[in-house]
Enzyme design. Structure first.
Site, PDB file in Angstrom:
ATOM      1  N   CYS A  74       0.329   3.717  -6.332  1.00 19.91           N
ATOM      2  CA  CYS A  74      -0.755   3.075  -5.570  1.00 19.91           C
ATOM      3  C   CYS A  74      -0.923   1.691  -6.174  1.00 19.91           C
ATOM      4  O   CYS A  74      -1.003   1.547  -7.403  1.00 19.91           O
ATOM      5  CB  CYS A  74      -2.043   3.884  -5.712  1.00 19.91           C
ATOM      6  SG  CYS A  74      -3.501   2.992  -5.125  1.00 19.91           S
TER       7      CYS A  74
ATOM      8  N   CYS B 234       0.849  -1.187   0.000  1.00 19.20           N
ATOM      9  CA  CYS B 234       0.000   0.000   0.000  1.00 19.20           C
ATOM     10  C   CYS B 234       0.885   1.237   0.000  1.00 19.20           C
ATOM     11  O   CYS B 234       1.649   1.469   0.954  1.00 19.20           O
ATOM     12  CB  CYS B 234      -0.880  -0.024   1.258  1.00 19.20           C
ATOM     13  SG  CYS B 234      -1.835   1.488   1.454  1.00 19.20           S
TER      14      CYS B 234
HETATM   15  N1  DGL Z   1      -3.722   0.508  -2.665  1.00 20.93           N
HETATM   16  C1  DGL Z   1      -3.420   1.528  -1.730  1.00 20.93           C
HETATM   17  C2  DGL Z   1      -2.204   2.319  -2.098  1.00 20.93           C
HETATM   18  O1  DGL Z   1      -1.308   1.745  -2.658  1.00 20.93           O
HETATM   19  C3  DGL Z   1      -4.502   2.351  -1.117  1.00 20.93           C
HETATM   20  C4  DGL Z   1      -5.680   2.740  -1.884  1.00 20.93           C
HETATM   21  C5  DGL Z   1      -6.753   3.426  -1.066  1.00 20.93           C
HETATM   22  O2  DGL Z   1      -7.379   2.737  -0.263  1.00 20.93           O
HETATM   23  O3  DGL Z   1      -6.950   4.639  -1.241  1.00 20.93           O
HETATM   24  O4  DGL Z   1      -2.072   3.462  -1.799  1.00 20.93           O
END
Ligand code: DGL
Length: 282
Positions: free
Chosen positions: A185, A73
C-alpha cells in the site's frame, strides 16, 4: 518527446510517494495528481465499488490529455488490474511493478507483503508474488488500521499509535523470518522507519510506490516520450484544506490556494495549487 502530463492517483497521501519518486527519476515531467480523499479508505471498500471507482478516477485524469497514468494505489491495482490494462491510455499499476521488483531480489527465504484489507482479500498480491518468486514462501498480512492512522495525522514513525499497530501487524512477518517485505500500500512508505525498526536491519523493504514510478519512467524513456516543464497540479475529491495542508507538510511545500472541497460518493475534484520551495524533497 511528449510534453503532455503524467496522471497519478491514489485515495490520498500514499500516492505522493509515487509522485516524489517520479520527480526524482524524471524531474521535468508535468504531473496531474488526484487524491480521492473524499472516499478513502479504499481498503475498506468492496471489489465492485473499487472497480467502479477505478473507472471514475481514470476518466477524471484522462480528461487532462495525459500521456500515461500511474495508479499509485495497491488497492485499485489489485482489484481492477484488467480495467487498468484495457484503458486506452497507457497505465502502470503498482502490483505488477512491485512483483517484478521482488523477482529481482536475491535470496530464497520467505517474503512478506503488507497491504490493505481489500488488496489482500483480492489474492492478487499473493498470486503475483508466487508467480514472480515461485520458490519462496509468501506471507500476506492485511493492515487495516495503517491508512486511517496516517490520514488522521499519525505519520511519524515515532508515534506510539503507529508503533503499536506496526508491532501488532508485523509479528507474523518476523515469526516467518521474512527476508524481504513489500509495502503493498503506497501509504505505508510514510511509516517505513517504524516498520524497519520493528523488523530489524536485515530485512529488505520494497516500496510499491517507487516500483510503479520506476516502471513508468523506464517505459517513457524507452518509448522516447519524456518531456515537460516540471509543473505539478493537485486535485482532491475530499476536503481540499486538509489535503493541501497534509500534502504541503509531506512534500515540504506551502499551500497557496485552498478552494472548497467536495464530498463522496461522486468525485468532484477541485484544484489545489502548492507552490514550490527550493528545499522541497521532490
Ligand atoms: N494507498 C492506497 C493503496 O496503496 C489505498 C489506501 C486506502 O485508501 O485504503 O492501497
Amino acid at each position: 518527446m511528449d510534453n503532455r502530463p503524467i496522471g497519478v492517483f491514489d485515495s490520498g497521501l500514499g500516492g505522493l510517494n509515487g509522485l516524489c519518486a517520479l520527480r526524482r527519476f524524471l524531474p521535468d515531467e508535468n504531473i496531474v495528481y488526484f487524491a480521492d480523499s473524499g472516499r478513502l479508505p479504499y481498503g475498506a471498500k468492496s471489489r465492485p465499488q473499487l472497480r467502479e471507482m477505478a473507472k471514475q478516477d481514470l476518466r477524471f485524469l484522462s480528461s487532462f490529455n495525459v500521456k500515461a497514468i500511474l495508479i499509485a494505489c495497491g488497492t485499485l491495482s489489485s482489484n481492477a488490474g484488467d480495467i487498468l490494462a484495457g484503458w486506452p491510455i497507457p497505465t502502470v499499476g503498482v502490483l505488477t511493478s512491485s512483483a517484478d521488483w521482488m523477482r529481482r531480489l536475491e535470496g530464497s527465504g520467505p517474503i512478506a507483503v503488507i497491504a490493505t484489507e481489500a488488496s489482500i482479500r483480492s489474492g492478487s498480491y499473493q498470486a503475483a508474488l508466487k508467480e514472480a518468486c515461485p520458490k519462496r514462501e509468501v506471507v500476506a498480512i492485511p493492515c487495516p488500521d495503517f491508512v486511517p492512522l496516517i490520514e488522521s495525522g499519525h505519520c511519524s514513525s515515532k508515534d506510539p499509535l503507529v508503533c503499536d499497530a506496526v508491532a501488532r501487524y508485523l509479528q507474523p512477518a518476523r515469526d516467518a523470518g521474512a527476508e524481504a517485505l513489500l509495502l503493498g500500500c503506497t501509504h505505508y512508505d510514510i511509516i517505513k522507519d517504524a516498520i524497519s525498526r520493528f523488523l530489524g536491519p536485515d530485512i529488505t523493504l520494497v516500496s510499491a510506490a517507487e516500483s510503479g514510478a520506476a516502471a513508468l519512467c523506464s517505459r517513457l524513456l524507452k518509448e522516447g516520450r519524456t518531456g515537460g516543464s516540471g509543473e505539478t497540479r493537485f486535485f482532491t475529491s475530499g476536503d481540499s484544506r486538509s489535503f493541501s495542508e497534509a500534502a504541503a507538510l509531506f512534500l515540504g511545500r506551502t499551500a497557496e490556494e485552498v478552494p472548497a472541497g467536495s464530498v463522496p460518493p461522486e468525485p468532484l475534484p477541485v484544484p489545489i495549487s502548492l507552490d514550490h520551495r527550493s528545499d522541497a524533497p521532490c
